[in-house]
Enzyme design. Structure first.
Site, short mmCIF file in Angstrom:
data_model
loop_
_atom_site.label_atom_id
_atom_site.label_comp_id
_atom_site.label_asym_id
_atom_site.label_seq_id
_atom_site.Cartn_x
_atom_site.Cartn_y
_atom_site.Cartn_z
CG ASP A 1 -2.28 0.67 0.94
OD1 ASP A 1 -2.26 1.90 0.72
OD2 ASP A 1 -3.32 0.00 0.93
CG ASP B 1 2.04 5.98 -5.83
OD1 ASP B 1 1.23 5.51 -6.66
OD2 ASP B 1 2.04 7.17 -5.50
CB VAL B 2 -0.11 0.86 -8.16
CG1 VAL B 2 -0.09 -0.18 -7.06
CG2 VAL B 2 -1.36 1.74 -8.09
CG ASN C 1 -7.62 -4.25 -3.93
OD1 ASN C 1 -8.84 -4.41 -4.08
ND2 ASN C 1 -7.12 -3.49 -2.96
CE1 TYR D 1 -13.32 3.27 -8.72
CE2 TYR D 1 -15.36 2.43 -9.69
CZ TYR D 1 -14.32 2.30 -8.79
OH TYR D 1 -14.27 1.20 -7.98
CE LYS E 1 -12.04 0.02 -10.48
NZ LYS E 1 -10.97 -0.77 -9.85
CB THR F 1 -14.67 -0.06 1.21
OG1 THR F 1 -14.87 0.57 -0.07
CG2 THR F 1 -14.72 -1.57 1.05
P1 NAI Z 1 -10.46 1.59 -0.09
O1 NAI Z 1 -10.41 3.06 -0.30
O2 NAI Z 1 -11.08 1.05 1.15
O3 NAI Z 1 -8.99 0.96 -0.21
C1 NAI Z 1 -8.16 1.28 -1.29
C2 NAI Z 1 -6.71 1.06 -0.89
O4 NAI Z 1 -5.89 1.39 -2.04
C3 NAI Z 1 -6.26 1.96 0.26
O5 NAI Z 1 -5.58 1.20 1.24
C4 NAI Z 1 -5.35 2.98 -0.41
O6 NAI Z 1 -4.32 3.48 0.42
C5 NAI Z 1 -4.79 2.16 -1.57
N1 NAI Z 1 -4.28 3.02 -2.64
C6 NAI Z 1 -4.85 4.14 -3.17
N2 NAI Z 1 -4.04 4.68 -4.09
C7 NAI Z 1 -2.95 3.89 -4.17
C8 NAI Z 1 -1.76 3.93 -4.93
N3 NAI Z 1 -1.51 4.91 -5.81
N4 NAI Z 1 -0.84 2.94 -4.76
C9 NAI Z 1 -1.05 1.95 -3.87
N5 NAI Z 1 -2.16 1.88 -3.09
C10 NAI Z 1 -3.09 2.83 -3.25
O7 NAI Z 1 -11.19 1.03 -1.40
P2 NAI Z 1 -11.84 -0.40 -1.73
O8 NAI Z 1 -13.28 -0.24 -1.83
O9 NAI Z 1 -11.28 -1.43 -0.84
O10 NAI Z 1 -11.29 -0.60 -3.22
C11 NAI Z 1 -10.40 -1.66 -3.59
C12 NAI Z 1 -10.57 -1.93 -5.07
O11 NAI Z 1 -11.89 -2.38 -5.31
C13 NAI Z 1 -10.38 -0.68 -5.94
O12 NAI Z 1 -9.73 -1.05 -7.14
C14 NAI Z 1 -11.80 -0.27 -6.22
O13 NAI Z 1 -11.91 0.49 -7.40
C15 NAI Z 1 -12.46 -1.63 -6.35
N6 NAI Z 1 -13.91 -1.62 -6.23
C16 NAI Z 1 -14.51 -1.13 -5.10
C17 NAI Z 1 -15.88 -1.13 -5.02
C18 NAI Z 1 -16.61 -0.61 -3.82
O14 NAI Z 1 -17.84 -0.49 -3.91
N7 NAI Z 1 -15.94 -0.31 -2.73
C19 NAI Z 1 -16.71 -1.64 -6.12
C20 NAI Z 1 -15.97 -2.10 -7.26
C21 NAI Z 1 -14.62 -2.10 -7.29
#
Ligand code: NAI
Length: 252
Positions: A34, A56-57, A83, A148, A152, A183
């Site tokens: 992360d 940082d991805v 992710n 977004y 995706k 989340t």
């Molecule tokens: P979240 O905001 O709870 O967690 C995202 C994580 O990614 C955080 O720990 C953050 O620090 C990290 N992050 C952000 N930018 C970054 C970077 N540049 N490099 C490395 N890490 C980074 O979000 P969530 O919901 O857990 O999302 C996870 C994945 O699931 C994402 O790809 C999101 O688009 C996808 N997703 C989420 C949905 C939802 O409803 N929450 C629905 C569909 C997909």
């Protein structure tokens, strides 16, 4: 037999954390990755076999170093889960180019870089899997999430192309396509949806819960990722697995 090894980006919280926990429960050794090194170390310390590596991805050098570091540490790599993602809720006419690029740089460039550098390492390890995290906003037009959803949609296409290119190298590439999960990514943007859609406070959660049956949980997604990653699914590649409680199954 050594444990299979998985990297999960963005795994300090949310869906990524649940994916890491699910894979750990199934005997994987983990790389928790992360933005913040202390967050990575804190989560890694809660799992029986895990190491934290900040990355940082958006940064090609950091993604390359993440993969090298993981292989140096464990000796092989079997699964990559790109992710990490961020959200943006804004109409197209209120989205400037820098905001667009901030979303696509994490949600699309980050996935490309993760595949670009993890795939050779997995192939060199004898094959394995990549599971990307798309979204229902990538399969249907959805107001307020242009950047977004476009990112995706591109992730889904990238997943399929990667699956074809990697098929003869023992690497399967599939995507999960989640609906709305409870989340921070969603709860922190609910008020933006409500403002733009003219909903009262709490209205967004009510609308989504009605259309999905309930909000999805991070565990719903984690189990699906583990399913697609499992070597027993050796003929499953280039697939998308939608988990949305029926949100996108019909018109009404
Ligand atoms: P979240 O905001 O709870 O967690 C995202 C994580 O990614 C955080 O720990 C953050 O620090 C990290 N992050 C952000 N930018 C970054 C970077 N540049 N490099 C490395 N890490 C980074 O979000 P969530 O919901 O857990 O999302 C996870 C994945 O699931 C994402 O790809 C999101 O688009 C996808 N997703 C989420 C949905 C939802 O409803 N929450 C629905 C569909 C997909």
């Amino acid at each position: 037999m050594t444990n299979p090894v998985a990297i999960v980006t963005g795994s300090a919280k949310g869906i990524g954390l649940s994916i890491a926990q699910e894979l750990s429960s199934r005997g994987y050794s983990l790389v928790i990755s992360d933005l913040d090194a202390a967050d990575c170390a804190r989560v890694a310390a809660t799992l029986p076999s895990a190491v934290g590596i900040a990355c940082d991805v958006r940064d090609e050098g950091q993604v390359k170093a993440l993969i090298e570091h993981a292989v140096d540490h464990y000796g092989h790599l079997d699964l990559m889960v790109p992710n990490a993602g961020i959200g943006l809720v804004a109409p197209i006419l209120e989205t400037d180019l820098s905001a667009w690029r901030s979303v696509t740089s994490v949600n699309l460039d980050g996935v490309f870089l993760s595949i670009r550098y993890a795939a050779p390492a997995i192939i060199a390890s004898g094959g394995g899997a990549i599971v990307t995290i798309a979204s229902v906003t990538g399969t249907t037009g959805s107001p307020l999430v242009a950047s977004y959803g476009a990112a995706k949609a591109a992730v889904i296409n990238l997943t399929k192309t990667a699956a074809i290119e990697m098929r003869d190298h023992g690497l399967r590439v599939n995507a999960v396509v989640p609906g709305f999960i409870g989340t921070d990514l969603v709860t922190h943007t609910a008020s933006d949806f409500e403002r733009h859609l003219g909903l009262s406070e709490g209205g967004f959660a009510s609308v989504i819960s009605a259309k999905q049956g309930r909000f999805g949980t991070t565990e719903d997604i984690a189990r699906a990722v583990a399913f697609l990653a499992d070597p027993s699914q050796s003929w499953v590649t280039g697939s998308t697995l939608t988990l949305d409680g029926g949100l996108t199954a019909g018109l009404i």
